[in-house]
Write a protein that holds these residues in place. Structure first.
Motif, PDB file in Angstrom:
ATOM      1  N   PRO A  78       2.095  21.982  14.390  1.00  0.00           N
ATOM      2  CA  PRO A  78       2.189  21.287  13.092  1.00  0.00           C
ATOM      3  C   PRO A  78       1.125  20.200  12.971  1.00  0.00           C
ATOM      4  O   PRO A  78       1.047  19.334  13.840  1.00  0.00           O
ATOM      5  CB  PRO A  78       3.588  20.659  13.100  1.00  0.00           C
ATOM      6  N   PRO A  79       0.303  20.236  11.937  1.00  0.00           N
ATOM      7  CA  PRO A  79      -0.701  19.173  11.802  1.00  0.00           C
ATOM      8  C   PRO A  79      -0.046  17.850  11.412  1.00  0.00           C
ATOM      9  O   PRO A  79       1.083  17.819  10.925  1.00  0.00           O
ATOM     10  CB  PRO A  79      -1.616  19.690  10.696  1.00  0.00           C
ATOM     11  N   PHE A  80      -0.764  16.792  11.647  1.00  0.00           N
ATOM     12  CA  PHE A  80      -0.270  15.434  11.420  1.00  0.00           C
ATOM     13  C   PHE A  80      -0.351  15.095   9.931  1.00  0.00           C
ATOM     14  O   PHE A  80      -1.365  15.352   9.287  1.00  0.00           O
ATOM     15  CB  PHE A  80      -1.157  14.492  12.232  1.00  0.00           C
ATOM     16  N   ASP A  81       0.716  14.538   9.403  1.00  0.00           N
ATOM     17  CA  ASP A  81       0.715  14.073   8.019  1.00  0.00           C
ATOM     18  C   ASP A  81       0.044  12.699   7.990  1.00  0.00           C
ATOM     19  O   ASP A  81       0.614  11.708   8.445  1.00  0.00           O
ATOM     20  CB  ASP A  81       2.162  13.973   7.524  1.00  0.00           C
ATOM     21  N   ASN A  82      -1.173  12.648   7.454  1.00  0.00           N
ATOM     22  CA  ASN A  82      -1.938  11.400   7.588  1.00  0.00           C
ATOM     23  C   ASN A  82      -1.509  10.315   6.598  1.00  0.00           C
ATOM     24  O   ASN A  82      -2.125   9.260   6.525  1.00  0.00           O
ATOM     25  CB  ASN A  82      -3.447  11.659   7.522  1.00  0.00           C
ATOM     26  N   ARG A  83      -0.396  10.562   5.879  1.00  0.00           N
ATOM     27  CA  ARG A  83       0.172   9.482   5.051  1.00  0.00           C
ATOM     28  C   ARG A  83       1.126   8.613   5.862  1.00  0.00           C
ATOM     29  O   ARG A  83       1.572   7.568   5.406  1.00  0.00           O
ATOM     30  CB  ARG A  83       0.931  10.080   3.861  1.00  0.00           C
ATOM     31  N   LEU A  84       1.470   9.066   7.079  1.00  0.00           N
ATOM     32  CA  LEU A  84       2.407   8.296   7.906  1.00  0.00           C
ATOM     33  C   LEU A  84       1.788   6.944   8.294  1.00  0.00           C
ATOM     34  O   LEU A  84       0.577   6.811   8.426  1.00  0.00           O
ATOM     35  CB  LEU A  84       2.759   9.078   9.172  1.00  0.00           C
ATOM     36  N   GLU A  85       2.677   5.973   8.500  1.00  0.00           N
ATOM     37  CA  GLU A  85       2.225   4.646   8.930  1.00  0.00           C
ATOM     38  C   GLU A  85       1.723   4.713  10.372  1.00  0.00           C
ATOM     39  O   GLU A  85       2.331   5.376  11.215  1.00  0.00           O
ATOM     40  CB  GLU A  85       3.397   3.667   8.837  1.00  0.00           C
ATOM     41  N   THR A  86       0.611   4.040  10.630  1.00  0.00           N
ATOM     42  CA  THR A  86       0.068   3.985  11.993  1.00  0.00           C
ATOM     43  C   THR A  86      -0.366   2.549  12.286  1.00  0.00           C
ATOM     44  O   THR A  86      -0.590   1.760  11.358  1.00  0.00           O
ATOM     45  CB  THR A  86      -1.177   4.886  12.148  1.00  0.00           C
ATOM     46  N   LEU A  91      -3.206  -2.767  11.057  1.00  0.00           N
ATOM     47  CA  LEU A  91      -4.253  -3.725  11.441  1.00  0.00           C
ATOM     48  C   LEU A  91      -5.310  -3.824  10.338  1.00  0.00           C
ATOM     49  O   LEU A  91      -5.791  -4.917  10.001  1.00  0.00           O
ATOM     50  CB  LEU A  91      -4.907  -3.314  12.763  1.00  0.00           C
ATOM     51  N   GLN A  92      -5.669  -2.679   9.772  1.00  0.00           N
ATOM     52  CA  GLN A  92      -6.672  -2.668   8.697  1.00  0.00           C
ATOM     53  C   GLN A  92      -6.197  -3.502   7.500  1.00  0.00           C
ATOM     54  O   GLN A  92      -6.954  -4.289   6.933  1.00  0.00           O
ATOM     55  CB  GLN A  92      -6.918  -1.218   8.268  1.00  0.00           C
ATOM     56  N   ARG A  93      -4.926  -3.348   7.152  1.00  0.00           N
ATOM     57  CA  ARG A  93      -4.375  -4.123   6.027  1.00  0.00           C
ATOM     58  C   ARG A  93      -4.360  -5.618   6.324  1.00  0.00           C
ATOM     59  O   ARG A  93      -4.337  -6.434   5.412  1.00  0.00           O
ATOM     60  CB  ARG A  93      -2.944  -3.664   5.712  1.00  0.00           C
ATOM     61  N   HIS A  94      -4.326  -5.959   7.621  1.00  0.00           N
ATOM     62  CA  HIS A  94      -4.310  -7.373   8.004  1.00  0.00           C
ATOM     63  C   HIS A  94      -5.701  -7.885   8.372  1.00  0.00           C
ATOM     64  O   HIS A  94      -5.838  -8.857   9.114  1.00  0.00           O
ATOM     65  CB  HIS A  94      -3.335  -7.601   9.163  1.00  0.00           C
ATOM     66  N   GLY A  95      -6.720  -7.201   7.892  1.00  0.00           N
ATOM     67  CA  GLY A  95      -8.063  -7.767   8.030  1.00  0.00           C
ATOM     68  C   GLY A  95      -8.875  -7.293   9.206  1.00  0.00           C
ATOM     69  O   GLY A  95      -9.966  -7.802   9.450  1.00  0.00           O
ATOM     70  N   TYR A  96      -8.344  -6.340   9.955  1.00  0.00           N
ATOM     71  CA  TYR A  96      -9.126  -5.793  11.064  1.00  0.00           C
ATOM     72  C   TYR A  96     -10.113  -4.743  10.553  1.00  0.00           C
ATOM     73  O   TYR A  96      -9.825  -4.009   9.605  1.00  0.00           O
ATOM     74  CB  TYR A  96      -8.208  -5.109  12.089  1.00  0.00           C
ATOM     75  N   ARG A 113      -6.982  14.631   8.102  1.00  0.00           N
ATOM     76  CA  ARG A 113      -8.092  13.898   8.699  1.00  0.00           C
ATOM     77  C   ARG A 113      -7.665  12.445   8.992  1.00  0.00           C
ATOM     78  O   ARG A 113      -6.641  11.976   8.485  1.00  0.00           O
ATOM     79  CB  ARG A 113      -9.294  13.918   7.761  1.00  0.00           C
ATOM     80  N   PRO A 114      -8.451  11.738   9.816  1.00  0.00           N
ATOM     81  CA  PRO A 114      -8.057  10.365  10.158  1.00  0.00           C
ATOM     82  C   PRO A 114      -7.955   9.455   8.926  1.00  0.00           C
ATOM     83  O   PRO A 114      -8.800   9.519   8.035  1.00  0.00           O
ATOM     84  CB  PRO A 114      -9.196   9.897  11.068  1.00  0.00           C
ATOM     85  N   THR A 115      -6.910   8.649   8.891  1.00  0.00           N
ATOM     86  CA  THR A 115      -6.761   7.613   7.859  1.00  0.00           C
ATOM     87  C   THR A 115      -6.465   6.297   8.563  1.00  0.00           C
ATOM     88  O   THR A 115      -5.956   6.295   9.681  1.00  0.00           O
ATOM     89  CB  THR A 115      -5.612   7.940   6.891  1.00  0.00           C
ATOM     90  N   GLY A 116      -6.768   5.209   7.897  1.00  0.00           N
ATOM     91  CA  GLY A 116      -6.560   3.900   8.514  1.00  0.00           C
ATOM     92  C   GLY A 116      -7.776   3.414   9.276  1.00  0.00           C
ATOM     93  O   GLY A 116      -7.722   2.386   9.942  1.00  0.00           O
ATOM     94  N   PHE A 117      -8.862   4.175   9.180  1.00  0.00           N
ATOM     95  CA  PHE A 117     -10.090   3.793   9.885  1.00  0.00           C
ATOM     96  C   PHE A 117     -11.213   3.548   8.879  1.00  0.00           C
ATOM     97  O   PHE A 117     -11.472   4.390   8.016  1.00  0.00           O
ATOM     98  CB  PHE A 117     -10.505   4.891  10.866  1.00  0.00           C
ATOM     99  N   ASP A 118     -11.880   2.417   9.019  1.00  0.00           N
ATOM    100  CA  ASP A 118     -13.039   2.152   8.169  1.00  0.00           C
ATOM    101  C   ASP A 118     -14.174   3.110   8.505  1.00  0.00           C
ATOM    102  O   ASP A 118     -14.929   3.516   7.629  1.00  0.00           O
ATOM    103  CB  ASP A 118     -13.513   0.705   8.373  1.00  0.00           C
ATOM    104  N   ASP A 119     -14.278   3.423   9.777  1.00  0.00           N
ATOM    105  CA  ASP A 119     -15.347   4.316  10.229  1.00  0.00           C
ATOM    106  C   ASP A 119     -14.770   5.280  11.251  1.00  0.00           C
ATOM    107  O   ASP A 119     -13.948   4.891  12.083  1.00  0.00           O
ATOM    108  CB  ASP A 119     -16.470   3.491  10.890  1.00  0.00           C
TER     109      ASP A 119
END
Ligand code: CA
Length: 479
Positions: A78-86, A91-96, A113-119
């Motif tokens: 099963p692929p990962f649901d990238n809407r899940l909280e990680t 950290l990104q929401r808190h300025g990281y 695909r990856p989410t929560g990453f700027d790069d």
């Protein structure tokens, strides 16, 4: 209250690197001087366990702080649901500033695909060792694919170093460096190909395990060194004419040397990252974690691979260095799991874990303080029942400091990689105090009847607590 200084987070996560192939964990077969630098400057965890010993489920648990039945990645399928909280999203929401380089292995395409990453730049699927292809976010929202020349462990480290050098120094960072190495098929680079050439690597005590005194699952598994390997694994013809003991011993040398050569490259590249942190004056303010998505059988029980709840596969290496908070050269023996990583990282950044995360921050353990109510047991479940590739029977179980109780429940789920032929249900109990190699199942020994009763109840309780569901006739069993 936010801490005065928010630490950077650097997690280096490898694939299938067993703790007993790090010298800081007492390896008998190799040395890892750079990984040992992390241990020497920080804390080594001796009882860090994964909750499902296989790649994708463990990776999803690390990111989300939840068990596989909650995040849904119970097997490789099963692929990962990238809407899940990680934790990177929080950290990104808190300025990281957040980044991921290397293995993702949680699906491709817009929903996975990856989410929560700027790069980010990730390997498609398992990726390859030489001249790897990387997927990267494109300008139009699509993924771009391109080859990066070189050896995968060097390339991933180069990407991480380039990113570190180019970042905004005012912003704290969270950088995930996810190596493919030392995953099968264990292809070393040229620089390390000469290692162990004229040596015989010590064999594990259980290389010639005959699987007596255990349930049927151990003997049924298709994970035997030599016996279930291919030319691709051994880089030579498999000498099938050898008697099995001889075949295991021959194949072990071929396999373990390549595995350790691949690990040596990981170790060098960890050194490059640590050197950069030193040169850039970042070592004090950066939480450096080294771990692997699970352990691995290094010829133990005659096996390669993982999946079983047995010690070599269950245990994850976990090293953490953070000079502001962790005393150098310390060791912790409390039970922690991959579900606890996400809350730990958030806690270190001064951020409470979101309500949905099931793990618990072990920040107090980093300071040498074990809370009175720290868990004394962990829950495990392997879902991919009796699949054609490895024939490992699905199971769940509980591990305490002294015992391990395993229930092979005998049936798969409807996932295509979890629905092998049903097998008769069976139980195993190991007394880890007297039988640390797990060679003697004492489940049916009357001397352990009380232990079986207590642990069965504890397993059912733990299973309920994490929200998983019993399978088949396990409920109320224990006889
Ligand atoms: Ca893995």
């Amino acid at each position: 209250m936010m801490p005065a200084r928010r630490p950077n987070v650097l997690m280096i996560l490898t694939d299938d690197h067993a703790a007993h192939a790090l010298s800081c964990y007492g390896s008998r077969i190799n040395t890892t001087p750079h990984l040992d630098r992390i241990a020497a400057g920080g804390m080594r965890f001796d009882n860090c366990f994964c909750t499902n010993s296989i790649c994708a489920p463990s990776r999803a648990s690390i990111l989300t702080g939840t068990y596989p039945h909650v995040h849904g990645v119970t097997t490789l399928c099963p692929p990962f649901d990238n809407r899940l909280e990680t934790f990177p999203k929080v950290l990104q929401r808190h300025g990281y500033r957040t980044a991921l380089f290397g293995k993702w292995h949680l699906g491709e395409g817009p929903e996975h695909r990856p989410t929560g990453f700027d790069d980010w730049a990730v390997l498609p699927g398992q990726g390859r060792y030489f001249n790897p292809i990387f997927l990267e976010p494109g300008a139009d929202g699509e993924e771009t694919r391109g080859v990066k020349r070189g050896y995968v462990t060097d390339v991933i480290t180069d990407l991480a170093l380039d990113w570190l050098r180019g970042r905004d120094a005012q912003q704290p960072f969270c950088l995930l460096v996810h190596h493919k190495a030392p995953h099968r098929p264990w292809l070393p680079d040229e620089r390390h190909a000469h290692l162990y050439l004229d040596e015989t690597v010590p064999e594990p005590e259980t290389l010639l395990d005959d699987y007596r005194n255990r349930g049927a699952a151990a003997a049924a598994a298709h994970m035997r060194v030599g016996v279930h390997m291919t030319m691709r694994d051994l880089k030579c013809e498999v000498p099938v004419e050898f008697p099995e003991d001889e075949l295991r011993r021959f194949a072990y040398q071929r396999y373990i040397k390549d595995y350790l050569r691949v690990v040596a490259s990981v170790d060098d590249n960890v050194g490059r990252l640590l050197d950069y942190l030193d040169e850039a004056g970042l070592a004090e303010d950066t939480v450096v974690v080294y771990s692997s998505d699970q352990g691995f059988f290094l010829g133990d029980h005659g096996w390669y691979d993982k999946r079983f709840m047995y010690e070599e596969s269950l245990r994850m290496p976990f090293l953490v260095r953070y000079p502001r908070e962790v005393a150098a050269g310390t060791v912790n023996g409390d039970i922690v799991t991959n579900v606890d990583f996400a809350p730990l990282f958030l806690d270190l950044a001064g951020i409470p874990a979101p309500a949905g995360m099931q793990g618990r921050s072990f920040r107090p353990l980093l300071r040498g303080e074990t809370p009175a109510d720290w868990p004394q047991a962990m829950y495990y479940r392997y879902w991919a029942h009796n699949t054609p590739s490895h024939h490992v029977h699905a199971h769940y179980g509980i591990r305490t400091r002294a015992f391990k109780l395993i229930y092979y429940y005998g049936v798969g789920s409807d996932l295509p990689d979890a629905n092998g032929e049903p097998t008769p249900p069976e139980w195993e109990l190991f007394d880890l105090r007297t039988d640390p190699r797990e060679l003697n199942n004492v489940y049916h020994d009357p001397a352990y009847a009380a232990v079986v009763r207590e642990l069965t109840a504890a397993l059912e309780r733990l299973q309920r607590e994490v929200g998983d569901t019993p399978v088949g006739p396990s409920t109320g069993a224990g006889t």
